[in-house]
Design a protein around this motif. Structure first.
Motif, short mmCIF file in Angstrom:
data_model
loop_
_atom_site.label_atom_id
_atom_site.label_comp_id
_atom_site.label_asym_id
_atom_site.label_seq_id
_atom_site.Cartn_x
_atom_site.Cartn_y
_atom_site.Cartn_z
N GLU A 55 0.99 -1.22 0.07
CA GLU A 55 0.05 -0.17 0.06
C GLU A 55 0.83 1.24 -0.07
O GLU A 55 0.51 2.08 -0.87
CB GLU A 55 -0.90 -0.07 1.20
CG GLU A 55 -1.87 1.03 1.12
CD GLU A 55 -2.71 1.10 2.54
OE1 GLU A 55 -3.23 0.30 3.05
OE2 GLU A 55 -2.79 2.25 2.98
N VAL A 56 1.83 1.21 0.73
CA VAL A 56 2.81 2.48 1.11
C VAL A 56 3.64 2.65 -0.29
O VAL A 56 3.46 3.74 -0.82
CB VAL A 56 3.79 2.15 2.18
CG1 VAL A 56 4.92 3.04 2.01
CG2 VAL A 56 3.04 2.26 3.35
N ARG A 58 2.65 1.97 -3.24
CA ARG A 58 1.71 2.49 -4.50
C ARG A 58 1.24 3.82 -3.92
O ARG A 58 0.63 4.52 -4.96
CB ARG A 58 0.38 1.44 -4.49
CG ARG A 58 0.89 0.46 -5.28
CD ARG A 58 -0.52 -0.29 -5.59
NE ARG A 58 -0.09 -1.74 -5.48
CZ ARG A 58 -0.66 -2.57 -4.43
NH1 ARG A 58 -1.68 -1.84 -3.74
NH2 ARG A 58 -0.62 -3.85 -4.31
N ASP A 59 1.50 4.41 -2.88
CA ASP A 59 0.97 5.77 -2.40
C ASP A 59 1.41 6.89 -3.15
O ASP A 59 2.68 7.13 -2.98
CB ASP A 59 1.06 6.04 -0.92
CG ASP A 59 0.22 7.21 -0.22
OD1 ASP A 59 0.18 8.02 -1.28
OD2 ASP A 59 0.31 7.05 0.89
N THR A 60 0.86 7.54 -4.17
CA THR A 60 1.26 8.64 -4.93
C THR A 60 1.93 9.70 -3.93
O THR A 60 2.59 10.58 -4.31
CB THR A 60 0.52 9.25 -6.09
OG1 THR A 60 -0.73 9.37 -5.43
CG2 THR A 60 0.24 8.00 -6.99
N ARG A 61 1.12 9.85 -2.90
CA ARG A 61 1.56 11.01 -1.89
C ARG A 61 2.82 10.89 -1.57
O ARG A 61 3.65 11.97 -1.43
CB ARG A 61 0.50 11.18 -0.87
CG ARG A 61 0.32 12.64 -0.46
CD ARG A 61 -0.82 12.64 0.53
NE ARG A 61 -1.06 11.49 1.45
CZ ARG A 61 -0.80 11.64 2.67
NH1 ARG A 61 -0.44 12.73 3.23
NH2 ARG A 61 -0.89 10.46 3.28
N SER A 246 5.34 13.56 6.23
CA SER A 246 4.50 12.83 5.57
C SER A 246 4.50 11.51 6.51
O SER A 246 3.23 11.21 7.12
CB SER A 246 4.94 12.22 4.34
OG SER A 246 5.03 13.05 3.41
N MET A 250 1.06 10.66 8.92
CA MET A 250 0.34 9.35 8.71
C MET A 250 0.38 8.51 10.08
O MET A 250 -0.76 8.00 10.60
CB MET A 250 1.39 8.46 7.76
CG MET A 250 0.58 7.25 7.29
SD MET A 250 1.79 6.30 6.43
CE MET A 250 1.81 7.09 4.91
N PRO A 259 0.69 1.05 7.97
CA PRO A 259 1.32 1.91 7.19
C PRO A 259 2.54 2.56 7.28
O PRO A 259 3.49 2.58 6.92
CB PRO A 259 0.20 2.34 6.41
CG PRO A 259 -0.93 1.93 7.02
CD PRO A 259 -0.74 1.52 8.16
#
Lengths: 302, 388
Positions: A55-56, A58-61, A246, A250, A259
């Motif tokens: 998930e991480v 793939r995270d665009t942010r 970031s 999170m 995450p």
């Protein structure tokens, strides 16, 4: 008998082992533990494997922040290392009171707490009451670090250069001071130009301190948090949101521990990998290449 | 290539004491010279002034009659080899040797040819591709020397005790090499050392330095036979000259009731001097031991004897001075006391530490006896002026 004595030796290692365990291993394993589970409350946790990592990644942010982070660290190194070397070169070889004064002035930014550095620049760069912001605006340049992302970016970079170049300069100065005078004398006799002296005498002898400087500046800038947080809060938008901010958002803001844990491990590995790359490239001895070249030269020459 | 002239050269590091005391000297183009003196006599300072690393406080340095005081070492085009090896450790041996030539912006081919030649000469050919960092002390110093030797257009090559770190066996070889190179290139070379043997093997002429002055300049032989200063007498020779403080008396010089017989003309001219500082000196080699006391012999108590293979050194206590006598190994000393003669022609007189001579003395060999003094040095001349 011998076995008994060996067992006793373990007791001597134990205090160190406990210390390391508590300071490093256990916290790290906790993070590893979080990163592979989905935790709802104290009694409810599910093993999720590598799901958080996927998930991480793939995270665009986070992608954006990672790119931002690399650009920032790269800029920091490109500016601070040459600038630090230049400052060190400009200092006189034989120390006097002027050198001491410069050393004190250089050391000052290093003594200021990081959040205060952020505060100083927050005020300093303001267009209305800050000397820097006002001066830039007075020059006819439209500058506002709170609304313009490029301005914000440059201000954070400038702040870091102001804060940390002195460290590089001090390290280089100590490196330069360690070069025996005989080398400069020999270079003069050999009719070396200023550039040749730098290139063949000073730079090679600065290598060890530069390795330290590059590693320190890379690691520190890659993990930068406090100063931009105080200065811009990561804004405008996400323009100056770097990796650690970031991560904090999170973990603390959204309380996504899984995450966040996966992310911090990846973060840690990136720092480790890049530092290792820097270290091996910088300390690489070119003996083999030199020999190879010399052989080629001889064959070609005669 | 140039001759080097020093004019009233003086240097002080702190503004009070002078490391160099107003010296005048000329080194001719193409000569091989040694600058000999003990540690701290100002040898290295003098060398650094010639090369331009140190700016003299007073006086002038001339290269072929051109004042170079204000020129940097780069502009003076001079080569210097230091006492301790300086190698650029980031470079290979080849790059090290090529460095001075590269700085002169020479083409690649002549640089390589020259580097190969010098490497061959110094026995570094095998190591050209190696990093200078990993070399032994010997090789590092060879590289340092090589950097001085690759440039054949230099005004002069200065060596500052270059063989200190080199192993004794290699030392001899390298000295021969330097001599060969000198003969081949015809470059002025000045070699600083505190070792008389090293100076004598390398140089045609030796300048002896003492307390910031050049006290004598001459061939190794003249330094030995006619030391111009007590220091030269003491420093040259192994062991050095024996000295004793003397006063002028009726029929010669005397010390504590013992009289030394000399040429009457010499005694006469000494009689007029006002100086109280007179010394008599003789080399250990020139003292002749006799088996029994004679009218002209002296006696002294033996302290100890050192056997040095082909000769022995007898150390005696003579008029409360420690003297050395050099005798053949076959000589057997059985008594606690020795008798010896001091040949007139080998006795040297020093007034205010400088040699005092008459022109007629056999070594100068200027013909008929005359009582005119030879002003070997300014000081002696001043003394003469005082009594005239």
């Amino acid at each position: 008998m011998t076995k008994l004595r060996n067992n006793k030796a373990w007791w001597l290692v134990l205090p160190m082992f406990v210390l390391v365990a508590f300071s490093a291993i256990i916290p790290l394993m906790t993070v590893v533990n979080y990163s592979v589970q989905d935790i709802f409350d104290q009694n409810t946790a599910y093993f999720v494997g590598v799901e958080w990592y996927q998930e991480v990644l793939r995270d665009t942010r986070l992608h954006d922040s990672l790119i931002r982070q690399f650009i920032f660290s790269f800029s920091v190194l490109v500016i601070e290392i040459p600038l630090g070397i230049l400052i060190a070169l400009l200092m006189p070889k034989t120390p006097n009171w002027k050198t001491s004064l410069v050393l004190i002035l250089l050391a000052l930014p290093l003594l200021i707490p990081w959040n205060v550095v952020g505060t100083i620049w927050q005020v300093f760069a303001r267009g209305d009451i800050g000397l820097f912001g006002w001066a830039v605006n007075a020059l006819g340049i439209d500058y506002n670090y709170t609304s313009n992302s490029l301005d914000a970016w440059l201000t954070v970079l400038l702040m870091d250069v102001w804060h940390w170049t002195p460290l590089v300069a001090l390290l280089c100065y100590s490196g330069l001071r360690a070069i025996p005078n005989a080398y400069y004398q020999a270079a003069q006799i050999d009719r070396a130009s200023r550039w040749a002296v730098f290139r063949y005498i000073q730079l090679p002898r600065l290598k060890s301190v530069l390795v330290i400087a590059v590693l320190l500046r890379f690691m520190d800038s890659f993990m930068i948090y406090t100063e931009p947080f105080v200065l811009t809060g990561g804004g405008p938008g996400n323009a100056t949101t770097f990796l650690s901010q970031s991560l904090t958002q999170m973990a603390v803001g959204q309380f996504d521990l899984g995450p966040a844990a996966a992310f911090s491990l990846i973060y840690f590995l990136i720092v480790l990998l890049v530092s290792w790359l820097f270290f091996t490239t910088l300390t690489y001895e070119r003996e083999d290449t030199a020999q190879y070249k010399a052989v080629q030269h001889n064959e070609g020459g005669s | 290539m140039a001759s080097i002239t020093l004019r009233q050269l003086a240097h002080s590091y702190d503004g009070e004491t002078f490391a160099l005391q107003h010296l005048d000297h000329v080194w001719q183009q193409g000569g091989a010279y040694a600058l000999l003196g003990p540690s701290g006599c100002g040898k290295s300072t003098l060398l650094n002034i010639i090369s331009g690393l140190v700016m003299p406080s007073e006086g002038e340095v001339l290269f072929d009659d051109i004042r170079v005081n204000e020129l940097s070492p780069q502009q003076r085009n001079i080569a210097q080899v230091f006492q301790f090896p300086v190698v650029y450790d980031a470079m290979t041996v080849r790059q090290n040797l090529a460095f001075p030539l590269k700085n002169m912006k020479l083409e690649k081919a002549p640089i390589n040819a020259k580097v190969d030649e010098i490497a061959e000469l110094l026995g570094l050919s095998e190591k050209l591709a190696k990093k200078a960092k990993g070399l032994s002390a010997d090789d590092k110093q060879k590289v340092s020397m090589g950097r001085g030797l690759v440039r054949d257009d230099v005004s002069a090559i200065l060596f500052d005790e270059p063989l200190t770190v080199i192993d004794p066996h290699l030392k001899w070889k390298l000295r021969r090499k330097l001599k060969e190179i000198h003969e081949k290139l015809n470059i002025t070379m000045v070699y600083v050392t505190h070792d008389q043997l090293e100076a004598a093997t390398f140089a045609d002429e030796i300048a002896v330095m003492y307390e910031g002055k050049i006290v004598q300049f001459g061939t190794p032989q003249s330094l030995f036979e006619r030391p111009n200063h007590t220091f030269v007498g003491y420093f040259i020779g192994s062991p050095g000259m024996n000295f004793i403080d003397v006063q002028v008396g009726e029929n010669g010089l005397s010390s504590q009731g013992t009289t030394f017989h000399l040429e009457q003309a010499l005694v006469d001219s000494l009689n007029g001097l006002i100086s109280q500082n007179m010394k008599l000196g003789i080399r250990p080699e020139h003292i002749q031991i006799v088996s029994s006391a004679t009218e002209t012999s002296y006696s002294a108590d033996v302290e100890f004897i050192e056997h040095l293979g082909d000769h022995q050194i007898v150390t005696v206590q003579f008029l409360q001075q420690r003297w050395h006598i050099r005798v053949a190994e076959s000589y057997r000393c059985n008594d606690a006391c020795v008798h010896f003669e001091l040949p007139k022609m080998n006795l040297k007189i020093f007034v205010d530490e400088y040699l005092f001579e008459l022109e007629s003395l056999p070594l100068i060999n200027k013909g008929s006896a005359s009582s005119e003094l030879t002003p070997l040095h300014k000081n002696t001349a001043e003394v003469r002026g005082a009594h005239d």
